[in-house]
Design a protein around this motif. Structure first.
Motif, PDB file in Angstrom:
ATOM      1  N   TYR A 157      -3.432   8.416   8.434  1.00 44.54           N
ATOM      2  CA  TYR A 157      -4.675   9.114   8.753  1.00 44.54           C
ATOM      3  C   TYR A 157      -4.432   9.985   9.977  1.00 44.54           C
ATOM      4  N   GLN A 171      -3.928   2.959   5.472  1.00 44.47           N
ATOM      5  CA  GLN A 171      -3.922   4.394   5.196  1.00 44.47           C
ATOM      6  C   GLN A 171      -3.177   5.115   6.317  1.00 44.47           C
ATOM      7  N   ASP A 222       0.790  -1.227   0.000  1.00 45.52           N
ATOM      8  CA  ASP A 222       0.000   0.000   0.000  1.00 45.52           C
ATOM      9  C   ASP A 222       0.826   1.284   0.000  1.00 45.52           C
ATOM     10  N   SER A 260      -8.648   0.535   6.488  1.00 46.12           N
ATOM     11  CA  SER A 260     -10.007   0.879   6.101  1.00 46.12           C
ATOM     12  C   SER A 260     -10.904  -0.356   6.168  1.00 46.12           C
TER      13      SER A 260
END
Ligand SMILES: [Fe+2]
Length: 232
Positions: A155, A153, A116, A145
């Motif tokens: 965040y 992610q 990712d 997520s």
């Protein structure tokens, strides 16, 4: 605690899982003492005081309160959001660090980070940059997520909000409120964020990654440090 009626319960400050000086030299003992024994303790005390007149919420965990703010009376909603959030997030934060940190993830979490973010180095760079750019007081997270095939992610949340409030599972967290670093790093937040990698606990992050699904939520509520409520 001394004002409690028999059978009444309160949120409790969890003990640090290591000594105040255990994360030296990266996080100094004085900062840890103030941060845990004063700041975190004050969120717990304020949460208990806020809930005192609302008996129907006395058996709810801090995480439940945070995820069900619409069921909290409006007059105390902001105070509950701030103090339950401060309590939950700091409880996660102490456990996101270790004096015996490995320095890098392994196994499925390492693979997911490569997938990712391109590489672990890229991930660290983005996390540090994003934390440095966060305006005001808040938290920086590696989160998973619940949509998008469970992608990881980076965040940020303001105040003491938690990614679970928006359907993201926390994997790793760093506190970027000034009280987390100001005594040692003064205004140099980016130095703090860089140095913090030395204590980031990748074993704990891997455990959270491997249990980051809907079914884990209840289990998380039951973990020591998140229930924080004891009858007497
Ligand atoms: Fe903090």
């Amino acid at each position: 605690m001394d004002n409690l009626e028999p059978g009444q319960s309160q949120h409790l400050l969890p003990a640090l899982p290591y000594s105040h000086a255990a994360l030296e030299p990266h996080i100094d003992a004085r900062t840890m003492t103030l941060h845990h024994d004063q700041h975190h303790a004050s969120y717990v005390a304020n949460l208990n005081a806020t809930l005192e007149s609302i008996p129907e919420l006395h058996e709810r965990t801090a995480l439940w309160l945070l995820l069900n703010l619409s069921k909290v009376p409006e007059k105390i909603r902001t105070a509950v959001r701030n103090n339950a959030g401060g309590h939950v997030n700091h409880s996660l934060f102490w456990r996101a660090m270790s004096p015996a940190a490995s320095g890098a993830p392994a196994g499925p979490l390492a693979d997911a980070i490569d997938r990712d973010f391109g590489s672990f180095e890229q991930f660290k760079y983005q996390f540090t940059e994003t934390g440095g750019a966060l305006f005001g007081s808040g938290w920086i997270w590696l989160a998973r997520s619940q949509q998008d095939s469970g992608r990881l992610q980076i965040y940020t949340t303001s105040g003491h909000d938690n990614p679970l409030m928006q359907g993201r599972f926390p994997i790793l967290v760093n506190d970027v409120w000034e009280h987390a670093y100001y005594l040692k790093y003064e205004n140099r937040r980016s130095d703090y964020l860089q140095d913090w990698w030395a204590v980031a606990d990748w074993e704990e992050a891997a455990r959270r990654f491997e249990t980051s699904d809907q079914f884990a939520l209840q289990e998380w509520e039951g973990e020591g440090g998140l229930v924080l409520r004891a009858s007497r």
